[in-house]
Design a protein around this motif. Structure first.
Motif, mmCIF file in Angstrom:
data_model
loop_
_atom_site.group_PDB
_atom_site.id
_atom_site.type_symbol
_atom_site.label_atom_id
_atom_site.label_comp_id
_atom_site.label_asym_id
_atom_site.label_seq_id
_atom_site.Cartn_x
_atom_site.Cartn_y
_atom_site.Cartn_z
ATOM 1 N N ARG A 232 1.073 -1.115 -0.055
ATOM 2 C CA ARG A 232 0.204 -0.016 0.214
ATOM 3 C C ARG A 232 0.652 1.474 0.110
ATOM 4 N N SER A 233 1.428 1.553 0.540
ATOM 5 C CA SER A 233 2.557 2.533 0.604
ATOM 6 C C SER A 233 3.281 3.160 -0.762
ATOM 7 N N LEU A 234 4.114 1.503 -1.167
ATOM 8 C CA LEU A 234 4.411 2.054 -2.326
ATOM 9 C C LEU A 234 3.847 2.682 -3.660
ATOM 10 N N GLY A 235 2.327 2.625 -3.715
ATOM 11 C CA GLY A 235 1.180 2.528 -4.496
ATOM 12 C C GLY A 235 1.420 2.898 -6.462
ATOM 13 N N LYS A 236 2.034 1.665 -6.270
ATOM 14 C CA LYS A 236 2.076 0.930 -7.515
ATOM 15 C C LYS A 236 1.362 0.213 -7.893
ATOM 16 N N SER A 237 0.333 -0.686 -7.083
ATOM 17 C CA SER A 237 -0.947 -1.392 -8.402
ATOM 18 C C SER A 237 -1.383 -0.962 -6.816
ATOM 19 N N ASP A 238 -3.022 -1.521 -7.378
ATOM 20 C CA ASP A 238 -4.290 -1.951 -6.226
ATOM 21 C C ASP A 238 -4.713 -3.070 -5.634
ATOM 22 N N ARG A 239 -3.521 -4.007 -6.445
ATOM 23 C CA ARG A 239 -4.406 -5.154 -5.809
ATOM 24 C C ARG A 239 -2.573 -5.712 -5.210
ATOM 25 N N VAL A 240 -3.133 -7.184 -5.175
ATOM 26 C CA VAL A 240 -2.028 -8.811 -4.487
ATOM 27 C C VAL A 240 -2.520 -9.819 -5.984
ATOM 28 N N GLU A 241 -1.585 -10.346 -6.083
ATOM 29 C CA GLU A 241 -2.080 -11.440 -6.637
ATOM 30 C C GLU A 241 -0.763 -12.455 -6.641
ATOM 31 N N ILE A 242 -1.266 -13.855 -6.050
ATOM 32 C CA ILE A 242 -0.213 -15.153 -5.459
ATOM 33 C C ILE A 242 -0.905 -16.493 -5.534
ATOM 34 N N GLN A 243 -0.043 -17.169 -5.827
ATOM 35 C CA GLN A 243 0.027 -18.481 -6.338
ATOM 36 C C GLN A 243 0.180 -19.367 -4.943
ATOM 37 N N VAL A 244 -0.342 -21.002 -4.344
ATOM 38 C CA VAL A 244 -0.265 -21.106 -3.504
ATOM 39 C C VAL A 244 -0.507 -22.565 -4.058
ATOM 40 N N HIS A 245 -0.139 -24.053 -3.125
ATOM 41 C CA HIS A 245 0.070 -24.908 -3.804
ATOM 42 C C HIS A 245 -1.255 -25.451 -2.897
ATOM 43 N N GLU A 246 -1.990 -26.042 -3.926
ATOM 44 C CA GLU A 246 -3.675 -26.261 -3.835
ATOM 45 C C GLU A 246 -3.663 -27.956 -2.626
ATOM 46 N N THR A 247 -2.189 -28.027 -1.959
ATOM 47 C CA THR A 247 -2.113 -29.168 -1.188
ATOM 48 C C THR A 247 -1.984 -27.914 0.035
#
Ligand SMILES: [Zn+2]
Length: 507
Positions: A460-475
């Motif tokens: 938030r403090s960096l102000g370069k995007s308005d969202r976060v997207e991550i990937q996590v293994h289903e298990t």
């Protein structure tokens, strides 16, 4: 001739009235200012009789009176309906029966306990009434542990817990430690059968005010003992009579500067509880500066002020237990053994530098550089199924260095984990992070969630995007749980590998 009396170690009763086979009884306050609830009496010469005993003000626990024939073994009579009285049919040869508010702990039991382990009791001091007050010293070592019970004479559950603790620590000593034990601080009260709690003008556990000398010789002697060093101090008590929190086992937290240590001990204690023990859960601990938890004149409070002291507190152990789970000699002793297991683990962690110092549980991110590189590389991880070892994470961070930075996750001054964060996403792309882990000693204590929160704050403090997207293994259910708690929602599967879930959240 039936005789009801208190002429024995721990005896305390007043006979108010007799109506045929019924006796109206009351606890005897003696020199105490506050009414508490302690009583214990002996019935002699009643073989073959059935008698009814009424305790004024309903001073009977969940399971009726404790019963003994020898002042050593105690069991609950049971069948108590809550009406403040009980009926007892004395067998044809039952000439002498003891009844008490709770399971009593006779000082001779402690002497036998020590003798059976080849230990002889010392003398803490002479009591106010001239008795020799017992003490016990065990082992040699640079870490000195002071243990006490019966600052309040009637609080016998603490004696059983102390015995269980000592049993374990003597059989399997913690390396380089020595123990100093004051098992019956208000010894006159224990022998005479005083409640002790609320003694006038104040009781033994209000006799440690830093600014004035103790009035009781036992407390003065304990202060002198502490001068030899007191790295840990634990005081074993019992709370109020019964119901609610009084039916539990809890730590009285009384030192906000050492809160993180108390929390860690509580976690270890909870983890160490075995099925044969009275239960303990850290949520029942009593917070500092709350309810009745004020004042500076207690044993634990004085000793925790000492510069060498790591930790000192009071453990409160219920007299009766939960109605569904009675306190028995065995479950109280087992609780003491579980306490020993927790203390053993705590001291190990403390010596390994794993107990955080002072800090509240705040987590911060610090970019990996020459000052923390080695500490990051040294992070221990047994499970490396989803994220590689620290070296691999550092190398991968280098690979993504055009958009990402590798951060150490800090708890106070200690590095407890790492994460690679994409802090500089391309125009219109989301922030992301990967290779997020908390090292083994710090797992399952909420640090993962705290670190994600700090990470979101950084984005938030960096102000370069308005969202976060991550990937996590289903298990990787533990991580998925942490991310869901942090507001991430599943939006699909990764294009490169369908076993990875894509999770997103707005900032
Ligand atoms: Zn107490």
């Amino acid at each position: 001739m039936i005789r009801i009396h208190s002429d024995f170690t721990g005896g305390n009763i007043r006979i108010l009235q007799q109506n045929g086979d019924e006796y109206i009884l009351q606890n005897d306050l003696r020199t105490t200012a506050d009414d508490w609830f302690y009583w214990a009496f002996c019935v002699e010469g009643a073989a073959g009789e059935t008698l009814r005993f009424v305790l004024r003000d309903n001073r009977i626990g969940h399971f009726g009176p404790a019963v003994s024939h020898d002042l050593r073994g105690w069991t609950w009579l049971g069948g108590y309906t809550g009406d403040g009285c009980f009926t007892y049919t004395f067998g044809a040869k039952e000439d002498k029966v003891y009844f008490a508010h709770s399971l009593l702990y006779h000082p001779d039991r402690f002497a036998d306990f020590a003798a059976a382990r080849g230990l002889s009791l010392g003398e803490l001091c002479k009591s106010g009434k001239g008795r020799s007050v017992p003490s016990l010293s065990v082992g040699e070592g640079s870490t000195r542990i002071m243990l006490a019970a019966r600052h309040h004479a009637c609080e016998s559950p603490g004696s059983f817990v102390l015995e269980g603790l000592l049993d374990s620590l003597i059989a399997d000593p913690i390396p380089d430690t020595c123990l100093f034990v004051a098992p019956f601080v208000d010894y006159d009260g224990v022998v005479d059968g005083d409640q002790g709690k609320g003694r006038w003008p104040y009781d033994h556990n209000r006799d440690y005010a830093p600014e004035k000398p103790s009035i009781y010789p036992e407390c003065a002697a304990i202060r002198r003992e502490a001068e030899k060093g007191c790295h840990y101090a634990f005081d074993f008590h019992a709370p109020y009579h019964k119901n609610g929190g009084n039916d539990k086992v809890f730590i009285v937290r009384r030192n906000i500067e050492k809160e993180s240590r108390l929390v860690r001990f509580a976690e270890l204690f909870e983890e160490s509880i075995t099925p044969d023990s009275l239960p303990y859960v850290k949520e029942n601990d009593y917070p500092t500066e709350y309810g009745w938890n004020y004042g500076t004149a207690q044993y634990a409070h004085l000793l925790t002020q000492r510069p060498e002291n790591e930790m000192a507190f009071t453990l409160e152990t219920c007299y009766f237990g939960d109605p569904s789970r009675p306190a028995t000699e065995e479950s109280l002793l087992a609780l003491g053994r579980c306490y020993a297991a927790a203390l053993r683990r705590y001291i190990q962690e403390q010596r390994a530098g794993l107990i955080p110092d002072m800090e509240a549980r705040t987590v911060s991110l610090r970019e990996v550089d020459g000052t923390n590189f080695d500490e990051c590389r040294g992070l221990k991880r047994a499970g490396k199924r989803f994220v590689g070892q620290p070296d691999a994470v550092l190398a991968e961070g280098y690979l993504y260095r055009d958009t990402s930075r590798v951060f150490a996750i800090n708890y106070g001054e200690r590095v407890i984990g790492m994460v690679i964060a994409r802090v500089d996403p391309a125009e219109g792309k989301p922030y992301s992070f990967t290779d997020f882990f908390i090292a083994d000693p710090w797992l399952n204590r909420g640090f993962g969630s705290a670190a994600v929160d700090v990470l979101l704050e950084l984005f938030r403090s960096l102000g370069k995007s308005d969202r976060v997207e991550i990937q996590v293994h289903e298990t990787n259910s533990a991580a998925i749980h942490v991310y869901q708690k942090a507001g991430f929602a599943e939006t699909g599967r990764a294009a490169w590998n369908k076993t990875f879930i894509v999770m997103k959240r707005e900032l």
